[in-house]
Design a protein around this motif. Structure first.
Motif, mmCIF file in Angstrom:
data_model
loop_
_atom_site.group_PDB
_atom_site.id
_atom_site.type_symbol
_atom_site.label_atom_id
_atom_site.label_comp_id
_atom_site.label_asym_id
_atom_site.label_seq_id
_atom_site.Cartn_x
_atom_site.Cartn_y
_atom_site.Cartn_z
ATOM 1 N N ARG A 1 0.880 -1.193 -0.007
ATOM 2 C CA ARG A 1 -0.100 0.119 0.034
ATOM 3 C C ARG A 1 0.788 1.271 0.049
ATOM 4 O O ARG A 1 0.314 2.387 0.165
ATOM 5 C CB ARG A 1 -1.020 0.049 1.034
ATOM 6 N N VAL A 2 2.072 1.255 -0.232
ATOM 7 C CA VAL A 2 3.081 2.076 -0.360
ATOM 8 C C VAL A 2 3.507 2.491 -1.618
ATOM 9 O O VAL A 2 3.933 1.503 -2.440
ATOM 10 C CB VAL A 2 4.280 1.860 0.612
ATOM 11 N N ALA A 3 3.764 3.702 -2.153
ATOM 12 C CA ALA A 3 4.295 3.959 -3.228
ATOM 13 C C ALA A 3 5.333 5.259 -3.329
ATOM 14 O O ALA A 3 5.060 5.982 -2.480
ATOM 15 C CB ALA A 3 3.168 4.434 -4.407
ATOM 16 N N ILE A 4 6.273 5.130 -4.096
ATOM 17 C CA ILE A 4 7.184 6.394 -4.192
ATOM 18 C C ILE A 4 7.250 6.830 -5.460
ATOM 19 O O ILE A 4 7.032 6.042 -6.523
ATOM 20 C CB ILE A 4 8.688 5.900 -3.754
ATOM 21 N N LEU A 5 7.186 8.076 -5.687
ATOM 22 C CA LEU A 5 7.368 8.837 -6.728
ATOM 23 C C LEU A 5 8.008 10.022 -6.879
ATOM 24 O O LEU A 5 8.612 10.505 -5.933
ATOM 25 C CB LEU A 5 5.943 9.057 -7.320
ATOM 26 N N GLY A 6 8.257 10.733 -8.060
ATOM 27 C CA GLY A 6 9.196 11.776 -8.168
ATOM 28 C C GLY A 6 10.376 11.613 -7.896
ATOM 29 O O GLY A 6 10.928 10.463 -8.051
#
Length: 391
Positions: A290-295
């Protein structure tokens, strides 16, 4: 800004969103100019934000040689803005009561049904989704991918913003309304206009954004540059007030030796230079349950493609699209990762090609890249132009 872009897009899609920012004071982007790519402008319009006064519109790029002679000139319409201008636009659009400053994330835990964010003040909050948009030093990435770390590119940039009114009239006429380049051997100097303080776009009140890329060996020169007056060597970057006087004096002396007279005049006007070591960062994953990283938390590209904010906006849009397509959050994040990871790799690789000739050391492959992208014609045509990237 990747956090604000994600939060605003998620809110438009019906999500209940809060932002937690580790810094207590209001953010600022001193020394950071941005090329407002058309892709970013369209994303901002999609959020209902006004873009008619986003920055300074230019039409022309120039290259000046060591003697100050114009050697190349091309037509290239673009909008040039400042980090603060775009940040303020996004920040003002997000509900202030849901933007929480001084709340550093210590870590996270999750189950099949929720994710818990644990903050450094001891507070824990439960949610359906955690988005790590916390930049190159990302706490979320460090927990999820401890082996994924920034890789120094072999060169650094001196950056500054100069008040338009301080620039002598003759230099202003030659430089200010254009993106202008100087290309000492193995280096790149460029400058362009951006908004003034408080996003002021009135003539005479704007600023000139300066970037000077210079090779710096990681084990010797970079360590010297990142060491402050007390002998402390800083990791990743050094706060501007701690840059040693000797380092700034060397930069100024080299400007007198290497740059065109117009650019020498600009460097003499710099009061508070910023030193920015250049890094690459590639994350093999962007989704973790349920965790996302972006940028920049997931991928950091060298600045030559000018895709940082556009990349973050595209990441955010893909995240929202995936969450709308999948009812299950974990499945949606896997869809998001599949949509964005390869495109981010492409941006990183393109930026490496453009910056290869600036590196202190080069492999044979990088030497070949340098030969392709270091000519006057290539630099003026390819820098900060996404058409090459998407072709």
């Amino acid at each position: 800004m990747s956090g604000l872009l994600s939060a605003l897009m998620l809110r438009r899609a019906g999500w209940d969103v809060n932002i937690y920012e580790r810094v207590e004071s209001e953010l600022s982007g001193r020394g950071a100019g941005i090329v407002a790519q058309q892709e970013l402008i369209e994303r901002l319009r999609g959020l209902g934000l006004a873009t008619d006064a986003l920055g300074v519109a230019i039409t022309t790029r120039k290259i000046f040689d060591r003697q100050g002679r114009l050697t190349e000139e091309v037509h290239c319409p673009q909008v040039l803005t400042a980090w603060e201008r775009v940040y303020r636009l996004l920040r003002d659009a997000f509900p202030p009561e849901r933007y929480h400053r001084g709340r550093g994330l210590a870590g996270f835990t999750q189950s099949a049904d929720s994710v818990a964010a644990h903050f450094s003040n001891g507070e824990t909050l439960q949610a359906d989704l955690l988005v790590g948009a916390d930049g190159i030093r990302s706490t979320v990435r460090q927990q999820a991918l401890p082996s994924a770390a920034p890789l120094y590119a072999g060169y650094s940039a001196w950056r500054a913003l100069i008040a338009e009114g301080a620039i002598p009239p003759a230099t202003h006429r030659e430089l200010f309304e254009f993106m202008s380049f100087g290309l000492p051997p193995g280096e790149q100097f460029l400058g362009y206009p951006v908004a003034g303080p408080d996003n002021d776009l009135r003539r005479g009140h704007r600023r000139y954004n300066v970037v000077w890329y210079r090779p710096a060996d990681e084990k010797t020169k970079l360590q010297w540059l990142l060491t402050d007056e007390r002998g402390t060597t800083h990791a990743i970057s050094i706060p501007p007030p701690l840059i040693r006087r000797e380092a700034i004096a060397e930069m100024r002396a080299d400007a007198e030796r290497l740059l065109a007279p117009q650019f020498r005049q600009i460097v003499r006007l710099i009061e508070d230079p910023i030193l920015q070591p250049i890094y690459d960062l590639e994350s093999p994953q962007m989704a973790f349950g349920r965790v996302a990283i972006l940028g920049d938390a997931a991928f950091v590209a060298r600045p030559h493609v000018a895709a940082g904010v556009s990349k973050a906006a595209d990441d955010a849009a893909a995240l929202v699209a995936a969450l709308q397509a999948e009812a299950d959050v974990a499945s949606a994040l896997r869809r998001f990762e599949a949509a964005r990871r390869s495109e981010n790799y492409r941006i990183i690789e393109r930026a490496r090609h453009l910056g290869a000739y600036l590196q202190a050391t080069q492999t044979r492959e990088e030497q070949a890249r340098a030969g392709l992208h270091s000519t006057d014609g290539a630099v003026i045509a390819e820098t900060a132009v996404l058409d090459f990237l998407y072709a």
